[in-house]
Design a protein around this motif. Structure first.
Motif, PDB file in Angstrom:
ATOM      1  N   GLY A  12       0.820  -1.215   0.000  1.00  0.00           N
ATOM      2  CA  GLY A  12       0.000   0.000   0.000  1.00  0.00           C
ATOM      3  C   GLY A  12       0.849   1.258   0.000  1.00  0.00           C
ATOM      4  N   PRO A 128      -4.154  -2.301  -3.594  1.00  0.00           N
ATOM      5  CA  PRO A 128      -2.997  -2.897  -2.899  1.00  0.00           C
ATOM      6  C   PRO A 128      -3.268  -4.334  -2.467  1.00  0.00           C
ATOM      7  N   MET A 185       8.917   8.640  -4.525  1.00  0.00           N
ATOM      8  CA  MET A 185       9.003   9.311  -3.209  1.00  0.00           C
ATOM      9  C   MET A 185      10.424   9.352  -2.667  1.00  0.00           C
ATOM     10  N   PRO A 214      10.747  12.205  -7.084  1.00  0.00           N
ATOM     11  CA  PRO A 214      11.108  12.656  -5.736  1.00  0.00           C
ATOM     12  C   PRO A 214       9.861  12.906  -4.900  1.00  0.00           C
TER      13      PRO A 214
END
Ligand SMILES: Nc1ncnc2c1ncn2[C@@H]1O[C@H](COP(=O)(O)OP(=O)(O)OP(=O)(O)O)[C@@H](O)[C@H]1O
Ligand SMILES: [Mg+2]
Length: 253
Positions: A12, A128, A185, A214
């Motif tokens: 997730g 997920p 991320m 990013p």
């Protein structure tokens, strides 16, 4: 020719929806005809492109379970060239309702058949989990993009996903390929991110996209405005990197 790509990882919060919405919008922005299919009962991709779930009468549930006409389920969005098949919480029941049905894994594939040629790309935002909804997505797809968050245990659970992909290749869709692995991320201020990049590149080699996403606050704000990043803030870093990713995806054929 239409290319159908699932965005999948059973873990997730790794950036599946952010990637589906923004890659979809950036491909559309560069002139490609794109259909975004939301196959997650959370419906985040649906609201992410500005569709009010309360206003949705027919959703992907009706397509999978009720054999609804796909043309009646597709909605246009505020972005030119970007259409969406929405999901609402009603879809949560599908996973169980589909279990006793015939050809339960090929329902999405069959449902998309009549509209396939109207699009250059169909992107499917997976939930997920590795249940029947994700199986439907993988069976319908030419390839999979796997977002991997630049965090501790980034590779954890990926063997399960790869195993599922192999099972789908063996039993349901022998043409399924890995389109690419997308690092998401990244916090450039930490060494951890660099370590994860090395680890993921060692494992997936040239399957890893050059573009690395990013952490970008504008990307996390955009969904609450119901806008992809190129509408919400076209000059942000988030918009820049997702446009780069779109170019890479197109260049890969
Ligand atoms: N590059 C980024 N920078 C900052 N925030 C991000 C970025 N990518 C995703 N987020 C935020 O992280 C959260 C999880 O992202 P997202 O919803 O895309 O993940 P997901 O894999 O679709 O999650 P789920 O498994 O619940 O479907 C969201 O709040 C999203 O706005
Ligand atoms: Mg999601």
């Amino acid at each position: 020719m239409c290319k159908i790509i699932s965005i999948a990882n059973q873990k997730g919060g790794v950036g599946k929806t952010t990637t589906s919405v923004n890659l979809g919008a950036c491909l559309a922005y560069t002139g490609k005809r794109v259909l975004l299919v939301d196959i997650d009962p959370q419906g985040n991709a649906t609201s992410g492109v500005g569709i009010e779930k309360a206003d949705v009468d027919l959703c992907v549930y009706d397509l999978l379970v009720e054999d609804a006409d796909v043309k009646k389920v597709i909605k246009t969005t505020q972005i030119e060239n970007l259409d969406v098949i929405p999901a609402t919480i009603q879809l949560a029941g599908a996973e169980i309702e589909l279990v006793p049905t015939i050809s339960r894994e090929v329902r999405l594939k069959r449902a998309l058949e009549p509209v396939k040629q109207q699009y250059d790309y169909i992107l499917i935002d997976c939930p997920p989990s590795l249940g029947l909804l994700t199986l439907n997505a993988l069976t319908a797809s030419d390839s999979v993009i796997i977002p991997v968050q630049c965090e501790y245990y980034a590779l954890e659970g990926l063997s399960q996903l790869l195993n599922t992909i192999r099972l789908v290749q063996k039993h349901l869709n022998s043409d399924l390929m890995i389109e690419g692995v997308l690092l998401t991320m990244l916090d450039a201020r930490t060494n951890l991110g660099i370590q994860v990049i090395d680890e993921v590149k060692k494992y997936f080699q040239d399957k890893v996209y050059q573009t690395i996403i990013p952490r970008n606050v504008r990307l996390s704000e955009a969904p609450s405005h119901g806008q992809p990043i190129i509408l919400y803030d076209s000059r942000s870093k988030g918009a820049e990197v997702y446009l780069e990713l779109a170019k890479e995806v197109v260049a890969n054929g």
